[in-house]
Enzyme design. Sequence first.
Site, PDB file in Angstrom:
ATOM      1  CD  GLU A  84     -47.121  57.693  68.617  1.00  9.99           C
ATOM      2  OE1 GLU A  84     -46.327  56.879  68.112  1.00  9.99           O
ATOM      3  OE2 GLU A  84     -46.756  58.690  69.278  1.00  9.99           O
ATOM      4  CD  GLU A 104     -43.715  59.508  70.320  1.00 12.50           C
ATOM      5  OE1 GLU A 104     -44.224  58.422  70.033  1.00 12.50           O
ATOM      6  OE2 GLU A 104     -44.351  60.424  70.880  1.00 12.50           O
TER       7      GLU A 104
END
Length: 230
Positions: A84, A104
């Site tokens: 990210e 995640e």
Amino acid sequence: MYEALETELARIGADFETRVVIVTGTGRGFCSGADLKAHRDHEASRAERHAYIETSQRVFRALQTLPQPVVAAVNGHAIGAGCELALSCDFVLVAEEAKLRMPEVALGTFIGGGTAYTLRRRVGHARAAELILLGRYFTPEEAGAWGLANEVLPAEEVLPAALDLAGRLARNAPISMRLAKRLLDRAESVDPEEALGLEAEALFTCMASADWREGLKAFAEKRAPVYRGE
């Protein structure tokens, strides 16, 4: 790391002499994301959780809105927050040996950096759901094909290529680049009429600058312009 990045990005953003920023990793990897062992071994308080989350999101947003172009030289694996982090940059150059993943959801945590909102616009709903909900690995070649990476290179060529790209960017007019980056960041939140107005304001600003006059002069003299950000 987030705190160090936040401090450094604030310093860089206020430094008009800095034309381009490169983000890269040391060693074999770019960034493997959160230290899960540390999270396991230390039960964070509510205040600590808030501080961690808010600091990380500020860093992602600082990268995305930094006045200068940001080049991610992804020299190795970019996992979770590391992936990210790379996707928060304007240009992404990836080592062909790198592994990319946002795991995640599979780990009981959650993605950051605005990815839940931006990834769907970048790769479409089906692909975004695949990457976020399944949390599968994807290759640098796939990232390139989907528009998430600009170039895929052997690991040893990533940083030299990033430096070359930074050099080319640094030769452009800094006022124009800052305005262009700001408008690109706002592209999804404005309607066409507002976009035209913002472009007109940016053009007016550029035409009032010394760099505009230098660009015209260099063009007439058939030479490379020397911009000063004035």
